[in-house]
Design a protein around this motif. Structure first.
Motif, PDB file in Angstrom:
ATOM      1  N   MET A   1     -12.893 -15.265  57.545  1.00 32.18           N
ATOM      2  CA  MET A   1     -13.023 -16.466  56.863  1.00 32.18           C
ATOM      3  C   MET A   1     -13.313 -15.726  55.289  1.00 32.18           C
ATOM      4  O   MET A   1     -14.089 -15.036  55.098  1.00 32.18           O
ATOM      5  CB  MET A   1     -14.411 -17.171  57.047  1.00 32.18           C
ATOM      6  N   ASP A   2     -12.580 -16.284  54.187  1.00 33.91           N
ATOM      7  CA  ASP A   2     -12.989 -15.745  52.789  1.00 33.91           C
ATOM      8  C   ASP A   2     -14.171 -16.011  52.403  1.00 33.91           C
ATOM      9  O   ASP A   2     -14.628 -16.993  52.772  1.00 33.91           O
ATOM     10  CB  ASP A   2     -11.768 -16.165  51.882  1.00 33.91           C
ATOM     11  N   SER A   3     -14.752 -15.357  51.383  1.00 35.43           N
ATOM     12  CA  SER A   3     -16.142 -15.903  50.691  1.00 35.43           C
ATOM     13  C   SER A   3     -15.988 -15.614  49.452  1.00 35.43           C
ATOM     14  O   SER A   3     -15.259 -14.552  48.926  1.00 35.43           O
ATOM     15  CB  SER A   3     -17.024 -15.568  51.398  1.00 35.43           C
ATOM     16  N   TRP A   4     -16.720 -16.503  48.448  1.00 27.73           N
ATOM     17  CA  TRP A   4     -16.915 -16.081  47.023  1.00 27.73           C
ATOM     18  C   TRP A   4     -17.516 -14.473  47.005  1.00 27.73           C
ATOM     19  O   TRP A   4     -17.114 -13.728  45.978  1.00 27.73           O
ATOM     20  CB  TRP A   4     -17.944 -17.023  46.355  1.00 27.73           C
ATOM     21  N   GLU A   5     -18.262 -14.303  47.646  1.00 28.28           N
ATOM     22  CA  GLU A   5     -18.955 -12.967  47.853  1.00 28.28           C
ATOM     23  C   GLU A   5     -18.171 -11.755  47.692  1.00 28.28           C
ATOM     24  O   GLU A   5     -18.073 -10.815  47.291  1.00 28.28           O
ATOM     25  CB  GLU A   5     -20.094 -12.803  48.637  1.00 28.28           C
ATOM     26  N   ALA A   6     -17.149 -12.138  48.828  1.00 27.48           N
ATOM     27  CA  ALA A   6     -16.064 -10.850  49.361  1.00 27.48           C
ATOM     28  C   ALA A   6     -15.178 -10.883  48.188  1.00 27.48           C
ATOM     29  O   ALA A   6     -14.671  -9.588  47.585  1.00 27.48           O
ATOM     30  CB  ALA A   6     -15.316 -11.464  50.509  1.00 27.48           C
ATOM     31  N   ILE A   7     -14.848 -11.899  47.540  1.00 26.89           N
ATOM     32  CA  ILE A   7     -13.676 -11.868  46.479  1.00 26.89           C
ATOM     33  C   ILE A   7     -14.506 -11.072  45.074  1.00 26.89           C
ATOM     34  O   ILE A   7     -13.864 -10.367  44.594  1.00 26.89           O
ATOM     35  CB  ILE A   7     -13.183 -13.270  45.931  1.00 26.89           C
ATOM     36  N   ARG A   8     -15.703 -11.486  44.849  1.00 23.90           N
ATOM     37  CA  ARG A   8     -16.627 -11.073  43.803  1.00 23.90           C
ATOM     38  C   ARG A   8     -16.622  -9.495  43.966  1.00 23.90           C
ATOM     39  O   ARG A   8     -16.272  -8.747  43.301  1.00 23.90           O
ATOM     40  CB  ARG A   8     -17.814 -11.546  43.606  1.00 23.90           C
ATOM     41  N   GLU A  10     -14.791  -7.532  45.624  1.00 25.53           N
ATOM     42  CA  GLU A  10     -13.289  -6.843  45.378  1.00 25.53           C
ATOM     43  C   GLU A  10     -12.985  -6.734  44.274  1.00 25.53           C
ATOM     44  O   GLU A  10     -12.556  -5.662  43.636  1.00 25.53           O
ATOM     45  CB  GLU A  10     -12.237  -7.464  46.369  1.00 25.53           C
ATOM     46  N   CYS A  11     -13.377  -7.875  43.240  1.00 21.36           N
ATOM     47  CA  CYS A  11     -12.910  -7.823  41.916  1.00 21.36           C
ATOM     48  C   CYS A  11     -13.999  -6.717  41.181  1.00 21.36           C
ATOM     49  O   CYS A  11     -13.403  -5.916  40.390  1.00 21.36           O
ATOM     50  CB  CYS A  11     -13.181  -9.050  41.256  1.00 21.36           C
ATOM     51  N   ALA A  12     -15.112  -6.523  41.617  1.00 22.36           N
ATOM     52  CA  ALA A  12     -16.012  -5.520  40.861  1.00 22.36           C
ATOM     53  C   ALA A  12     -15.611  -4.025  41.050  1.00 22.36           C
ATOM     54  O   ALA A  12     -15.680  -3.259  40.274  1.00 22.36           O
ATOM     55  CB  ALA A  12     -17.263  -5.655  41.593  1.00 22.36           C
ATOM     56  N   VAL A  27     -14.654  -9.890  34.366  1.00 27.12           N
ATOM     57  CA  VAL A  27     -14.950 -11.283  34.233  1.00 27.12           C
ATOM     58  C   VAL A  27     -14.427 -12.149  35.433  1.00 27.12           C
ATOM     59  O   VAL A  27     -13.453 -12.647  35.526  1.00 27.12           O
ATOM     60  CB  VAL A  27     -14.404 -11.513  32.764  1.00 27.12           C
ATOM     61  N   PHE A  28     -15.466 -12.543  36.389  1.00 24.37           N
ATOM     62  CA  PHE A  28     -14.806 -13.244  37.411  1.00 24.37           C
ATOM     63  C   PHE A  28     -14.648 -14.710  37.475  1.00 24.37           C
ATOM     64  O   PHE A  28     -13.792 -15.307  37.793  1.00 24.37           O
ATOM     65  CB  PHE A  28     -16.027 -12.847  38.630  1.00 24.37           C
ATOM     66  N   GLY A 104      -3.946 -12.839  43.037  1.00 25.95           N
ATOM     67  CA  GLY A 104      -4.295 -13.160  44.116  1.00 25.95           C
ATOM     68  C   GLY A 104      -5.947 -13.400  44.334  1.00 25.95           C
ATOM     69  O   GLY A 104      -6.359 -14.249  44.972  1.00 25.95           O
ATOM     70  N   TYR A 105      -6.542 -13.068  43.257  1.00 24.68           N
ATOM     71  CA  TYR A 105      -8.075 -13.332  43.230  1.00 24.68           C
ATOM     72  C   TYR A 105      -8.020 -14.717  42.738  1.00 24.68           C
ATOM     73  O   TYR A 105      -9.104 -15.447  43.435  1.00 24.68           O
ATOM     74  CB  TYR A 105      -8.692 -12.514  42.206  1.00 24.68           C
ATOM     75  N   LEU A 106      -7.352 -15.236  41.904  1.00 20.08           N
ATOM     76  CA  LEU A 106      -7.314 -16.872  41.396  1.00 20.08           C
ATOM     77  C   LEU A 106      -6.994 -17.516  42.658  1.00 20.08           C
ATOM     78  O   LEU A 106      -7.537 -18.686  42.876  1.00 20.08           O
ATOM     79  CB  LEU A 106      -6.496 -16.999  40.071  1.00 20.08           C
ATOM     80  N   ARG A 107      -5.974 -17.076  43.361  1.00 23.66           N
ATOM     81  CA  ARG A 107      -5.452 -17.840  44.438  1.00 23.66           C
ATOM     82  C   ARG A 107      -6.650 -18.072  45.419  1.00 23.66           C
ATOM     83  O   ARG A 107      -6.825 -19.145  46.036  1.00 23.66           O
ATOM     84  CB  ARG A 107      -4.240 -17.192  45.222  1.00 23.66           C
ATOM     85  N   ARG A 108      -7.339 -16.982  45.749  1.00 21.75           N
ATOM     86  CA  ARG A 108      -8.479 -17.158  46.892  1.00 21.75           C
ATOM     87  C   ARG A 108      -9.465 -17.958  46.069  1.00 21.75           C
ATOM     88  O   ARG A 108     -10.105 -18.746  46.708  1.00 21.75           O
ATOM     89  CB  ARG A 108      -8.991 -15.495  47.098  1.00 21.75           C
ATOM     90  N   GLN A 109      -9.745 -17.825  44.965  1.00 20.77           N
ATOM     91  CA  GLN A 109     -11.093 -18.706  44.426  1.00 20.77           C
ATOM     92  C   GLN A 109     -10.407 -20.178  44.417  1.00 20.77           C
ATOM     93  O   GLN A 109     -11.186 -21.039  44.885  1.00 20.77           O
ATOM     94  CB  GLN A 109     -11.044 -18.305  42.661  1.00 20.77           C
ATOM     95  N   THR A 110      -9.085 -20.256  44.158  1.00 22.88           N
ATOM     96  CA  THR A 110      -8.738 -21.777  43.993  1.00 22.88           C
ATOM     97  C   THR A 110      -8.826 -22.430  45.807  1.00 22.88           C
ATOM     98  O   THR A 110      -9.122 -23.576  45.959  1.00 22.88           O
ATOM     99  CB  THR A 110      -7.406 -21.949  43.763  1.00 22.88           C
TER     100      THR A 110
END
Ligand code: URA
Length: 194
Positions: A1-8, A10-12, A27-28, A104-110
């Protein structure tokens, strides 16, 4: 399961493209991730890079003023992010490979947010999210449906700062956006006198 914390996280740590070498901050995105409206710009500018938040420079202040005309407030009514999460040097357009590395980050956020409405800010976001041959002068304010999501594009707020003659058309686009919100996610305006 993806999560905002995981995406954040990875972006960082992301170094998938050269923009990672020169950024001060990733800039997340900011706003209300549970809101039904997502705004997407092209990429962070100088102030955004320094502060780590999207649309906090002059264009961002102008955007906030514009959206207040239709009673939208970012902390409550929408989420806002960009196609690329790191600043392109001298604010040039993000290149294809940079967009490809970041999208991919935007796709996961969406996918986590599941917005009903996506508003592209400017040509770059519209070409990436609506269609590759999007013509902003001709097609701003038009509505497209993709996978059940209502999508449109506005002129980028920086373009509106540079060219005030475009503002009346954007006002009409904002009125149409308000109508669309009232039809697909009226809860945004519930309790507000409009
Ligand atoms: N322009 C953009 O497209 N995004 C920002 O975050 C700031 C300026």
């Amino acid at each position: 399961m993806d999560s905002w914390e995981a995406i954040r996280a990875e972006c960082a740590a992301c170094q998938k493209c050269v923009l990672g070498e020169t950024r001060h901050n990733v800039v997340f995105g900011t706003g209300n991730p549970r809101a039904p409206i997502l705004f997407v710009g092209e990429g962070p500018g100088e102030q955004e890079d320094l502060q780590g938040e999207p649309f906090v420079g002059p264009a961002g202040r102008f955007l906030d003023d514009m959206l207040s005309l239709i009673h939208l407030e970012r902390s409550r009514d929408f989420y806002i992010t960009n196609i690329v999460k790191c600043r392109p040097p001298r604010n040039r357009d993000p290149l294809g490979p940079e967009q490809d590395a970041c999208i991919g980050y935007l796709r996961r956020q969406t996918a986590l947010m599941r917005p009903r409405i996506i508003v592209c800010l400017g040509r770059i976001a519209a070409m990436r999210l609506i269609k590759p041959d999007f013509r902003i002068t001709r097609e701003h304010g038009q509505w497209f449906t993709k996978s059940g999501v209502e999508m449109t594009a506005l002129y980028h707020p920086s373009a509106l700062l540079r060219d005030p003659a475009k503002r009346p058309e954007t006002f009409e686009d904002l009125v149409a956006l308000r109508e669309k919100i009232l039809s697909v996610c009226p809860q945004v305006y519930e309790g507000q006198k409009i």
